[in-house]
Design an enzyme around this catalytic site. Structure first.
Site, PDB file in Angstrom:
ATOM      1  N   ASN A   6       0.862  -1.179   0.000  1.00 38.27           N
ATOM      2  CA  ASN A   6       0.000   0.000   0.000  1.00 38.27           C
ATOM      3  C   ASN A   6       0.901   1.232   0.000  1.00 38.27           C
ATOM      4  O   ASN A   6       1.493   1.567   1.020  1.00 38.27           O
ATOM      5  CB  ASN A   6      -0.896  -0.042   1.251  1.00 38.27           C
ATOM      6  N   TRP A   7       0.980   1.877  -1.156  1.00 35.64           N
ATOM      7  CA  TRP A   7       1.890   3.033  -1.283  1.00 35.64           C
ATOM      8  C   TRP A   7       1.308   4.293  -0.661  1.00 35.64           C
ATOM      9  O   TRP A   7       1.996   5.304  -0.571  1.00 35.64           O
ATOM     10  CB  TRP A   7       2.226   3.289  -2.763  1.00 35.64           C
ATOM     11  N   LYS A   8       0.034   4.247  -0.268  1.00 35.52           N
ATOM     12  CA  LYS A   8      -0.623   5.424   0.329  1.00 35.52           C
ATOM     13  C   LYS A   8      -0.418   6.646  -0.580  1.00 35.52           C
ATOM     14  O   LYS A   8      -0.406   6.509  -1.793  1.00 35.52           O
ATOM     15  CB  LYS A   8      -0.122   5.642   1.760  1.00 35.52           C
ATOM     16  N   HIS A  83      -9.504   0.918   4.655  1.00 30.07           N
ATOM     17  CA  HIS A  83      -8.236   1.126   5.355  1.00 30.07           C
ATOM     18  C   HIS A  83      -8.480   2.052   6.548  1.00 30.07           C
ATOM     19  O   HIS A  83      -9.284   2.973   6.478  1.00 30.07           O
ATOM     20  CB  HIS A  83      -7.194   1.729   4.405  1.00 30.07           C
ATOM     21  N   GLU A  85      -6.939   4.470   7.677  1.00 24.42           N
ATOM     22  CA  GLU A  85      -6.768   5.909   7.408  1.00 24.42           C
ATOM     23  C   GLU A  85      -8.021   6.485   6.749  1.00 24.42           C
ATOM     24  O   GLU A  85      -8.350   7.652   6.953  1.00 24.42           O
ATOM     25  CB  GLU A  85      -5.500   6.133   6.562  1.00 24.42           C
ATOM     26  N   GLU A 153      -5.400  -5.156  10.433  1.00 15.77           N
ATOM     27  CA  GLU A 153      -4.395  -4.119  10.659  1.00 15.77           C
ATOM     28  C   GLU A 153      -4.704  -3.397  11.966  1.00 15.77           C
ATOM     29  O   GLU A 153      -5.500  -2.444  11.986  1.00 15.77           O
ATOM     30  CB  GLU A 153      -4.398  -3.111   9.507  1.00 15.77           C
ATOM     31  N   GLY A 159       2.386   2.174  10.804  1.00 16.86           N
ATOM     32  CA  GLY A 159       3.321   3.286  10.671  1.00 16.86           C
ATOM     33  C   GLY A 159       4.012   3.678  11.965  1.00 16.86           C
ATOM     34  O   GLY A 159       4.662   4.715  12.042  1.00 16.86           O
ATOM     35  N   SER A 189       3.328  -2.211  10.285  1.00 10.23           N
ATOM     36  CA  SER A 189       4.785  -2.239  10.478  1.00 10.23           C
ATOM     37  C   SER A 189       5.424  -3.581  10.104  1.00 10.23           C
ATOM     38  O   SER A 189       6.343  -4.035  10.781  1.00 10.23           O
ATOM     39  CB  SER A 189       5.154  -1.838  11.908  1.00 10.23           C
ATOM     40  N   GLY A 210       2.828  -1.221   4.270  1.00  7.73           N
ATOM     41  CA  GLY A 210       2.837   0.202   3.939  1.00  7.73           C
ATOM     42  C   GLY A 210       4.251   0.678   3.658  1.00  7.73           C
ATOM     43  O   GLY A 210       4.789   0.490   2.567  1.00  7.73           O
ATOM     44  N   GLY A 211       4.882   1.288   4.656  1.00  9.40           N
ATOM     45  CA  GLY A 211       6.192   1.919   4.491  1.00  9.40           C
ATOM     46  C   GLY A 211       7.228   1.047   3.793  1.00  9.40           C
ATOM     47  O   GLY A 211       7.945   1.516   2.894  1.00  9.40           O
TER      48      GLY A 211
HETATM   49  P1  PGA Z   1       2.811   0.238   7.637  1.00  7.37           P
HETATM   50  O1  PGA Z   1       1.361   0.449   6.997  1.00  7.37           O
HETATM   51  O2  PGA Z   1       3.376  -1.036   7.080  1.00  7.37           O
HETATM   52  O3  PGA Z   1       3.596   1.450   7.215  1.00  7.37           O
HETATM   53  O4  PGA Z   1       2.623   0.175   9.132  1.00  7.37           O
HETATM   54  C1  PGA Z   1       0.496  -0.635   6.795  1.00  7.37           C
HETATM   55  C2  PGA Z   1      -0.808  -0.177   6.199  1.00  7.37           C
HETATM   56  O5  PGA Z   1      -1.303   0.882   6.603  1.00  7.37           O
HETATM   57  O6  PGA Z   1      -1.366  -0.837   5.308  1.00  7.37           O
END
Ligand code: PGA
Length: 231
Positions: A6-8, A83, A85, A153, A159, A189, A210-211
């Site tokens: 997930n590149w956000k 998600h 967010e 998640e 994050g 994470s 994500g990251g």
């Molecule tokens: P993260 O994000 O790996 O940076 O914690 C995961 C996500 O939000 O899908």
């Protein structure tokens, strides 16, 4: 095993370089979820590409939204929905998430629907209740479906560098699977150095990253760990 990046709202790695690197890894379905503006480049590079969100209508006056058929026409294979967010910053409810998932599946897209508790909910002992409500909304709308995947998640792990222990992840995944029997990815994470122990859990069917998906080598390392866990 499935590993989705997930590149956000980040530009992300070069799709061609990423596709080339992933070609050497067998035994994992790797997916990228770039921002909308990069969907076409990822599709053209040969990556399995999902959107980060999708609306429930085919078209209409819904500023800022994209429909399932618009994605399908551009060879986008699926979408994330729900998600944390989107839930946290844009007010999406369980009902919104369920509607998005239902329409996307009906149109022919694959769906990864995200669920997970916040730190306050976990501290209050409400994790199970929250997961039941979130999963039930998707189950009632979609039922088990061969193009539906869930992602657990925990919001406190996204994050933050905090990861659920493998035991905690396994317990949450087992609960989720008892409610809706589809593959469940772990997210929060996930990094190259913790991927193997998380993927080793029997109810963990992959990762939503994500990251660490923004770097070709760290995403490839996580894909490799996922592939190795079931070989
Ligand atoms: P993260 O994000 O790996 O940076 O914690 C995961 C996500 O939000 O899908």
């Amino acid at each position: 095993m499935i590993v989705a990046g997930n590149w956000k709202m980040f530009e992300g790695p070069d799709p061609t370089a990423l596709a080339r690197r992933l070609e050497s890894i067998d035994g994992v379905d790797a997916i990228v979820c770039p921002p909308y503006v990069s969907l076409a480049r990822c599709v053209d590079a040969g990556l399995t590409t999902y959107a980060q969100n999708v609306h429930w209508e085919d078209e209409g006056a819904f500023t800022g939204e994209i429909s399932p058929c618009m994605l399908l026409e551009r060879d986008v294979a699926g979408s994330l929905v729900g998600h944390s967010e989107r839930r946290q910053y844009f007010g999406e409810t369980d009902e919104d998430v369920a509607r998005r998932a239902k329409s996307a599946l009906a149109a022919g897209l694959n769906v990864i629907a995200c669920v997970g508790e916040t730190q306050e909910q976990r501290n209050a002992g409400d994790t199970e209740t929250v997961l039941r409500l979130q999963v039930d909304a998707v189950r009632v709308a979609c039922g088990p479906h061969d193009r539906l995947v869930l992602a657990y998640e925990p919001v406190w792990a996204i994050g933050t560098g905090l990861t659920a222990t493998p035991e905690l992840a396994e317990a949450a995944h087992a609960l989720i699977k008892s409610l809706l029997d589809v593959p469940v990815l772990y997210g929060g994470s996930v990094k190259p150095d913790n991927a193997a122990e998380l993927m080793a859990q029997p109810s963990v069917d992959g990762a939503l990253v994500g990251g660490a998906s923004l770097d070709v080598e760290s995403f490839a390392a996580i894909c490799q760990a996922a592939a190795a866990s079931r070989s």
